[in-house]
Design a protein around this motif. Structure first.
Motif, PDB file in Angstrom:
ATOM      1  N   LYS A  17       0.868  -1.176   0.000  1.00 19.54           N
ATOM      2  CA  LYS A  17       0.000   0.000   0.000  1.00 19.54           C
ATOM      3  C   LYS A  17       0.903   1.222   0.000  1.00 19.54           C
ATOM      4  CE  LYS A  17      -0.734  -0.961   4.904  1.00 19.54           C
ATOM      5  NZ  LYS A  17      -1.714  -1.433   5.891  1.00 19.54           N
ATOM      6  N   ASP A  18       0.340   2.401  -0.170  1.00 24.04           N
ATOM      7  CA  ASP A  18       1.148   3.603  -0.328  1.00 24.04           C
ATOM      8  C   ASP A  18       0.589   4.727   0.541  1.00 24.04           C
ATOM      9  OD1 ASP A  18       3.176   5.216  -1.287  1.00 24.04           O
ATOM     10  OD2 ASP A  18       2.661   4.949  -3.397  1.00 24.04           O
ATOM     11  N   PHE A  19       1.439   5.746   0.797  1.00 23.60           N
ATOM     12  CA  PHE A  19       1.015   6.876   1.623  1.00 23.60           C
ATOM     13  C   PHE A  19       1.865   8.103   1.301  1.00 23.60           C
ATOM     14  CE2 PHE A  19       4.942   6.140   3.689  1.00 23.60           C
ATOM     15  CZ  PHE A  19       5.239   7.277   4.433  1.00 23.60           C
ATOM     16  N   LYS A  20       1.411   9.236   1.789  1.00 24.17           N
ATOM     17  CA  LYS A  20       2.224  10.452   1.789  1.00 24.17           C
ATOM     18  C   LYS A  20       1.873  11.245   3.048  1.00 24.17           C
ATOM     19  CE  LYS A  20      -1.149  13.006  -1.025  1.00 24.17           C
ATOM     20  NZ  LYS A  20      -1.380  13.722  -2.310  1.00 24.17           N
ATOM     21  N   TRP A  21       2.798  12.096   3.488  1.00 18.82           N
ATOM     22  CA  TRP A  21       2.532  12.929   4.650  1.00 18.82           C
ATOM     23  C   TRP A  21       1.728  14.149   4.232  1.00 18.82           C
ATOM     24  CZ3 TRP A  21       3.247  11.359   9.474  1.00 18.82           C
ATOM     25  CH2 TRP A  21       4.174  10.341   9.721  1.00 18.82           C
ATOM     26  N   GLY A  22       0.758  14.511   5.050  1.00 14.78           N
ATOM     27  CA  GLY A  22      -0.056  15.692   4.772  1.00 14.78           C
ATOM     28  C   GLY A  22      -0.703  16.203   6.041  1.00 14.78           C
ATOM     29  N   GLN A  23      -1.266  17.375   5.972  1.00 14.00           N
ATOM     30  CA  GLN A  23      -1.903  17.968   7.142  1.00 14.00           C
ATOM     31  C   GLN A  23      -3.397  17.641   7.166  1.00 14.00           C
ATOM     32  OE1 GLN A  23      -0.982  22.170   7.536  1.00 14.00           O
ATOM     33  NE2 GLN A  23       0.759  21.645   8.815  1.00 14.00           N
ATOM     34  N   VAL A  24      -3.843  17.156   8.312  1.00 12.94           N
ATOM     35  CA  VAL A  24      -5.250  16.865   8.553  1.00 12.94           C
ATOM     36  C   VAL A  24      -5.651  17.623   9.815  1.00 12.94           C
ATOM     37  CG1 VAL A  24      -6.975  15.086   8.995  1.00 12.94           C
ATOM     38  CG2 VAL A  24      -5.009  14.565   7.523  1.00 12.94           C
ATOM     39  N   ASN A  25      -6.550  18.585   9.632  1.00 13.36           N
ATOM     40  CA  ASN A  25      -6.963  19.439  10.756  1.00 13.36           C
ATOM     41  C   ASN A  25      -5.771  20.065  11.467  1.00 13.36           C
ATOM     42  OD1 ASN A  25      -9.715  18.768  10.329  1.00 13.36           O
ATOM     43  ND2 ASN A  25      -9.470  16.888  11.531  1.00 13.36           N
ATOM     44  N   GLY A  26      -4.813  20.495  10.670  1.00 14.49           N
ATOM     45  CA  GLY A  26      -3.656  21.196  11.213  1.00 14.49           C
ATOM     46  C   GLY A  26      -2.558  20.313  11.752  1.00 14.49           C
ATOM     47  N   LYS A  27      -2.726  18.990  11.678  1.00 13.73           N
ATOM     48  CA  LYS A  27      -1.714  18.069  12.188  1.00 13.73           C
ATOM     49  C   LYS A  27      -1.152  17.228  11.046  1.00 13.73           C
ATOM     50  CE  LYS A  27      -3.682  17.615  16.838  1.00 13.73           C
ATOM     51  NZ  LYS A  27      -4.176  16.660  17.871  1.00 13.73           N
ATOM     52  N   TRP A  28       0.154  16.988  11.079  1.00 15.97           N
ATOM     53  CA  TRP A  28       0.786  16.163  10.062  1.00 15.97           C
ATOM     54  C   TRP A  28       0.498  14.692  10.326  1.00 15.97           C
ATOM     55  CZ3 TRP A  28       2.879  17.801   5.641  1.00 15.97           C
ATOM     56  CH2 TRP A  28       3.198  19.162   5.544  1.00 15.97           C
ATOM     57  N   GLU A  29      -0.026  14.014   9.306  1.00 19.88           N
ATOM     58  CA  GLU A  29      -0.381  12.606   9.433  1.00 19.88           C
ATOM     59  C   GLU A  29      -0.070  11.881   8.129  1.00 19.88           C
ATOM     60  OE1 GLU A  29      -4.417  12.021  10.525  1.00 19.88           O
ATOM     61  OE2 GLU A  29      -4.291  13.202  12.371  1.00 19.88           O
ATOM     62  N   PRO A  30       0.170  10.563   8.191  1.00 20.76           N
ATOM     63  CA  PRO A  30       0.300   9.790   6.952  1.00 20.76           C
ATOM     64  C   PRO A  30      -1.071   9.622   6.304  1.00 20.76           C
ATOM     65  CG  PRO A  30       0.492   8.356   8.870  1.00 20.76           C
ATOM     66  CD  PRO A  30       0.398   9.744   9.401  1.00 20.76           C
ATOM     67  N   ILE A  31      -1.158   9.962   5.027  1.00 18.82           N
ATOM     68  CA  ILE A  31      -2.422   9.878   4.292  1.00 18.82           C
ATOM     69  C   ILE A  31      -2.295   8.765   3.256  1.00 18.82           C
ATOM     70  CG2 ILE A  31      -4.000  11.097   2.742  1.00 18.82           C
ATOM     71  CD1 ILE A  31      -3.010  13.719   4.058  1.00 18.82           C
ATOM     72  N   ASN A  32      -3.205   7.817   3.268  1.00 19.57           N
ATOM     73  CA  ASN A  32      -3.154   6.690   2.344  1.00 19.57           C
ATOM     74  C   ASN A  32      -3.572   7.119   0.937  1.00 19.57           C
ATOM     75  OD1 ASN A  32      -2.434   4.622   4.315  1.00 19.57           O
ATOM     76  ND2 ASN A  32      -4.462   4.991   5.170  1.00 19.57           N
ATOM     77  N   VAL A  33      -2.843   6.626  -0.053  1.00 19.86           N
ATOM     78  CA  VAL A  33      -3.082   6.977  -1.454  1.00 19.86           C
ATOM     79  C   VAL A  33      -2.932   5.721  -2.317  1.00 19.86           C
ATOM     80  CG1 VAL A  33      -2.292   9.364  -1.172  1.00 19.86           C
ATOM     81  CG2 VAL A  33      -0.644   7.584  -1.812  1.00 19.86           C
ATOM     82  N   PRO A  34      -3.398   5.774  -3.577  1.00 22.80           N
ATOM     83  CA  PRO A  34      -3.212   4.627  -4.477  1.00 22.80           C
ATOM     84  C   PRO A  34      -1.735   4.293  -4.687  1.00 22.80           C
ATOM     85  CG  PRO A  34      -4.893   6.100  -5.340  1.00 22.80           C
ATOM     86  CD  PRO A  34      -4.257   6.819  -4.179  1.00 22.80           C
ATOM     87  N   ILE A  35      -1.477   3.048  -5.050  1.00 22.35           N
ATOM     88  CA  ILE A  35      -0.109   2.585  -5.299  1.00 22.35           C
ATOM     89  C   ILE A  35       0.574   3.471  -6.345  1.00 22.35           C
ATOM     90  CG2 ILE A  35       1.288   0.696  -6.247  1.00 22.35           C
ATOM     91  CD1 ILE A  35       0.236  -0.066  -3.562  1.00 22.35           C
ATOM     92  N   GLY A  36       1.789   3.919  -6.009  1.00 22.06           N
ATOM     93  CA  GLY A  36       2.567   4.705  -6.950  1.00 22.06           C
ATOM     94  C   GLY A  36       2.339   6.194  -6.864  1.00 22.06           C
ATOM     95  N   GLU A  37       1.382   6.638  -6.027  1.00 23.09           N
ATOM     96  CA  GLU A  37       1.085   8.068  -5.901  1.00 23.09           C
ATOM     97  C   GLU A  37       1.632   8.661  -4.611  1.00 23.09           C
ATOM     98  OE1 GLU A  37      -3.007   9.027  -6.583  1.00 23.09           O
ATOM     99  OE2 GLU A  37      -3.147   7.754  -8.373  1.00 23.09           O
ATOM    100  N   GLY A  38       2.346   7.851  -3.832  1.00 24.88           N
ATOM    101  CA  GLY A  38       2.821   8.319  -2.541  1.00 24.88           C
ATOM    102  C   GLY A  38       4.324   8.272  -2.405  1.00 24.88           C
ATOM    103  N   MET A  39       4.779   8.073  -1.165  1.00 26.96           N
ATOM    104  CA  MET A  39       6.188   8.173  -0.821  1.00 26.96           C
ATOM    105  C   MET A  39       6.917   6.838  -0.747  1.00 26.96           C
ATOM    106  SD  MET A  39       5.777  11.068   2.175  1.00 26.96           S
ATOM    107  CE  MET A  39       7.544  11.222   2.430  1.00 26.96           C
ATOM    108  N   VAL A  40       6.194   5.737  -0.857  1.00 19.63           N
ATOM    109  CA  VAL A  40       6.852   4.428  -0.798  1.00 19.63           C
ATOM    110  C   VAL A  40       7.754   4.257  -2.021  1.00 19.63           C
ATOM    111  CG1 VAL A  40       6.525   1.932  -0.866  1.00 19.63           C
ATOM    112  CG2 VAL A  40       5.041   3.347   0.575  1.00 19.63           C
ATOM    113  N   ASP A  41       9.016   3.943  -1.768  1.00 20.09           N
ATOM    114  CA  ASP A  41       9.990   3.750  -2.855  1.00 20.09           C
ATOM    115  C   ASP A  41       9.905   2.299  -3.326  1.00 20.09           C
ATOM    116  OD1 ASP A  41      12.125   3.660  -4.584  1.00 20.09           O
ATOM    117  OD2 ASP A  41      13.520   4.691  -3.243  1.00 20.09           O
ATOM    118  N   PHE A  42       8.895   2.033  -4.150  1.00 18.61           N
ATOM    119  CA  PHE A  42       8.681   0.660  -4.608  1.00 18.61           C
ATOM    120  C   PHE A  42       9.835   0.157  -5.456  1.00 18.61           C
ATOM    121  CE2 PHE A  42       4.234   1.808  -3.672  1.00 18.61           C
ATOM    122  CZ  PHE A  42       3.876   0.699  -2.904  1.00 18.61           C
ATOM    123  N   ASP A  43      10.465   1.025  -6.229  1.00 23.02           N
ATOM    124  CA  ASP A  43      11.566   0.574  -7.075  1.00 23.02           C
ATOM    125  C   ASP A  43      12.708   0.034  -6.229  1.00 23.02           C
ATOM    126  OD1 ASP A  43      12.821   0.442  -9.809  1.00 23.02           O
ATOM    127  OD2 ASP A  43      14.270   1.768  -8.839  1.00 23.02           O
TER     128      ASP A  43
END
Length: 314
Positions: free
Chosen positions: A230-256
């Motif tokens: 699965k994949d994720f990126k960091w983002g702000q939710v209600n003013g707090k930084w949290e990992p946000i889940n995203v589709p495969i290949g659209e986030g920060m996971v270095d799959f390669d």
């Protein structure tokens, strides 16, 4: 009936055409299979479907099989496992896909319901199961808690050996046992590695490990039985930084890099694909969802296609 001479002549002629027909076609398939992962869809995201429909849509979408939830609020409820797990496996495999892994709430051989799940899974030729996550005990130090759970895992491994199962503990972001790679290494120290290991989750590994996730992988790679993608990126939710889940290949996971490491160590474990971004409740395992089913199915197909593409290119 042809004569023996005619039969031999026709056979030789037919064989000479094989490189351009069936043989070439089959060889191409075998080459492709080496570059394809065994991807199972996490049934948490299909709990709005019955067993039969789950098997049919999973086959249609091109998955190898189903990682079936056998836990409270799952596809199969623990208290009904003796009757419902055989029904589920039969219905799912009737569509031509496998059901060789389950996700459970199992914690201890001292829990009769956990033992029922394991015995039923063994009788249904389930190969892998994921346990529950352990919580640190308030009346124990962290070190003593780890030793306590090390013993629980050791006993589960002993039972797994008798039943022909492989247990897995998932590394998971947060404060439960196993957010750190070292915690997992500790609880696996005394168990038979053939019958208990880790379900390695690269998303959680990168959330917790940051740039050191590679060290965690090296520490645990010999214990990896199943992987979660699965994949994720960091983002702000209600003013707090949290990992946000995203589709495969659209986030920060270095799959390669991750897939290259797996290939370097000759690891090609079965995959449980998770989709934890917004899908109208399907991402949370809701029995009723607020989007059209096609939205969920299309997302699954896109993530599956992306996984196979990333694996092939790594």
């Amino acid at each position: 009936m042809p004569t023996r001479r005619e039969f031999i002549t026709k056979t030789v002629c037919a064989a000479s055409l094989l490189p351009f027909s069936a043989y070439a076609f089959n060889n191409s398939i075998f080459e492709q299979q080496d570059d394809v992962l065994n991807v199972n869809i996490f049934s948490k995201h299909l709990q709005f479907l019955d067993y039969k429909s789950t098997g049919e849509i999973v086959a249609e979408m091109g998955f190898s099989g189903v990682d079936l939830t056998v836990r409270p609020n799952g596809h199969v409820l623990p208290e009904s496992v003796k009757t419902d797990l055989p029904k589920a496996v039969k219905a799912i495999t009737a569509s031509g896909v496998n059901c060789s892994m389950i996700t459970t709430s199992i914690e201890s051989v001292n829990n009769p319901l956990d033992v029922d799940i394991l015995k039923t899974a063994g009788s249904e030729n389930i190969q892998y199961y994921r346990t529950n996550w352990y919580k640190y005990k308030e009346n124990m130090s962290m070190q003593d808690s780890l030793l306590f759970y090390q013993n629980e895992v050791k006993q589960l491994g002993d039972l797994n050996e008798k039943l022909g199962l492989i247990g897995c503990y998932q590394n998971h972001a947060g404060t439960s046992v196993g957010a750190s790679y070292w915690e997992i290494q500790k609880i696996l120290e005394t168990v038979n590695p053939k019958h208990f290991g880790t379900q390695y989750d690269i998303r959680h590994a990168m959330v917790e490990g940051g740039k050191s996730w590679e060290n965690g992988f090296q520490l645990l790679q010999k214990n990896i039985k199943v992987i979660v993608l699965k994949d994720f990126k960091w983002g702000q939710v209600n003013g707090k930084w949290e990992p946000i889940n995203v589709p495969i290949g659209e986030g920060m996971v270095d799959f390669d890099k991750y897939f290259k490491l797996l290939k370097k160590h000759n690891l090609k474990p079965p995959v449980s694909l998770h989709l934890e971004y917004d899908l109208g409740g399907a991402e949370k395992g809701d029995y009723e969802i607020t989007v059209d089913k096609k939205v969920v199915f299309d997302a699954m197909k896109r993530d599956l296609k992306k996984v196979q593409q990333l694996w092939k290119n790594a």
